[in-house]
Design an enzyme around this catalytic site. Structure first.
Site, PDB file in Angstrom:
ATOM      1  CE1 TYR A 192      10.436  27.838  30.040  1.00 21.17           C
ATOM      2  CE2 TYR A 192       8.131  28.209  29.497  1.00 21.17           C
ATOM      3  CZ  TYR A 192       9.470  28.417  29.235  1.00 21.17           C
ATOM      4  OH  TYR A 192       9.839  29.198  28.182  1.00 21.17           O
TER       5      TYR A 192
ATOM      6  CE  LYS B  50     -22.054  37.378  25.431  1.00 25.07           C
ATOM      7  NZ  LYS B  50     -22.939  37.651  26.580  1.00 25.07           N
TER       8      LYS B  50
END
Ligand SMILES: *Cc1c(COP(=O)(O)O)cnc(C)c1O
Length: 376
Positions: A266, A36
């Site tokens: 940042y 999956k």
């Protein structure tokens, strides 16, 4: 190498599966490799092929869409899809011979309707919630579900291939819920049998149970993360034979000298303590690098282990490499099997406050997967 890539070692996936399948076979159980979520980020199709080559005889996926993608690519192994919302179009899955997990009367009704529309018999696996508290029929609802499934079997609309459940705490060996779930599963099987439901396969074991709990194997085990070489349990002796299949690496975009006291990335949460070289690596949170890895996650660059400096951005992060001769284009290895001194996905999980499953599964679609090993 392109600017960043996830290198997937298909030999590792095959060997890990062979190891797990041998453990299962020693107790007469078959192996369903769980592929999956794009094979936990490794690529569903190549992972499925490698797992089948390693001895898995079943594949497990969440959605019908995932199953149909594998079928379209020519994978004809028995396959179970277990997580489908109400209103899912089940007819294409039934036509394609995809087994369907049935956790409730509502899904059973929808599957029966789809089987009639396809004029086929749907192959179903009835799910009992033995204690996880997620999907599956509660013990209170179970007699009704098995009764309805037995009736549909008699009418020819469904065939009950499996009865199954899922563990809550198998990654904590000895957790009292494990014995409770085993007992509840055994009881649910007895109830099913009393109502005339005779499954071909009973299955319960995920990776942690496949590694530590043979009494949970029944007819089929469903390992996922261990197929990709990661252990669901820290310091698990049985997991030492596994080999991580994914290596994540990127090339330094630019390496440049900056003075002491320079803010980095940042928010300027990091400042250089001396004149130094900053190296920019082109992988960010859009690629699945956790922002929680800011200033804490390790990587191998210029022959040494380093730590990310400052914030992880959307597309990149920065490393302070001091006076080491790191240059534009150099290779940075974020994680891999550890052979060359690079960190592992386990170390990334630890640093970012998550689990190894999430580290590999979230690597984004922008990062190309490069396959190595037989079958690549
Ligand atoms: C994901 C999943 C598995 C595999 O779990 P791992 O811990 O990765 O081995 C098995 N069964 C079900 C129902 C799952 O959803």
């Amino acid at each position: 190498m392109v600017q960043a890539e996830a290198v997937i070692d298909l030999d590792a996936i095959r060997a890990n599966t062979a190891y797990l399948a041998e453990r299962a076979a020693a107790h007469s159980a078959a192996t369903m490799a769980v592929v999956k979520a794009d094979g936990y980020g490794h690529g569903a199709l190549p992972s499925a092929r490698a797992a089948l080559a390693g001895g898995a005889t079943w594949l497990g996926v969440s959605t019908v869409a995932e199953a149909l993608e594998l079928r379209s690519a020519g994978i004809d192994a028995p396959m179970l899809s277990w997580l489908n919302a109400p209103g899912t179009a089940f007819t294409p899955a039934i036509t394609a011979g995809v087994d369907l997990g049935v956790p409730s009367m509502r899904v059973l009704d929808e599957v029966i309707a789809a089987a009639k529309a396809a004029d086929r018999t749907a192959r179903v696996h009835l799910k009992i919630d033995t204690g996880l508290g997620r999907s599956g029929a509660t013990p209170a609802d179970w007699p009704d579900l098995v009764t309805a499934a037995a009736k549909a079997t008699a009418e020819g609309t469904v065939e009950v291939i499996g009865v199954w459940s899922h563990f809550a705490c198998a990654d904590t060996p000895g957790h009292p819920s494990i014995a409770a779930q085993l007992a509840a599963f055994s009881e649910a099987l007895a109830v099913a049998e009393r109502h005339g439901v005779k499954p071909q396969v009973r299955h319960l074991a995920n990776s942690p149970a496949t590694l530590t709990l043979p009494q949970a194997y029944y007819d089929l085990v469903r390992p996922g993360v261990s197929v990709y070489g990661l252990s669901p349990i820290p310091d698990c002796a049985a997991a030492e034979a596994l080999r991580p299949a994914m290596t994540l690496r990127g090339r330094v975009l630019v390496a440049k000298r900056v003075p002491a006291g320079h803010g980095v990335s940042y928010g300027h949460t990091y400042h250089t303590s001396a004149p130094t070289t900053l190296a920019v690596v082109p992988l960010g949170y859009a690629d699945g690098i956790p922002r929680h890895a800011s200033s804490v996650a390790p990587l191998l660059l210029g022959g040494a282990r380093r730590t990310i400096a400052g914030r992880v951005c959307m597309d990149q992060f920065v490393v302070d490499v001091g006076d080491d001769p790191v240059a534009d284009g150099d290779e940075a290895i974020l994680f891999g099997p550890g052979d060359h001194g690079e960190p592992t996905a386990d170390e990334w999980a630890e640093a970012a406050g998550t689990i190894n499953y999430e580290i590999v599964t979230r690597i984004g679609a922008r990062v190309p997967r490069t396959y190595v090993g037989a079958g690549a």
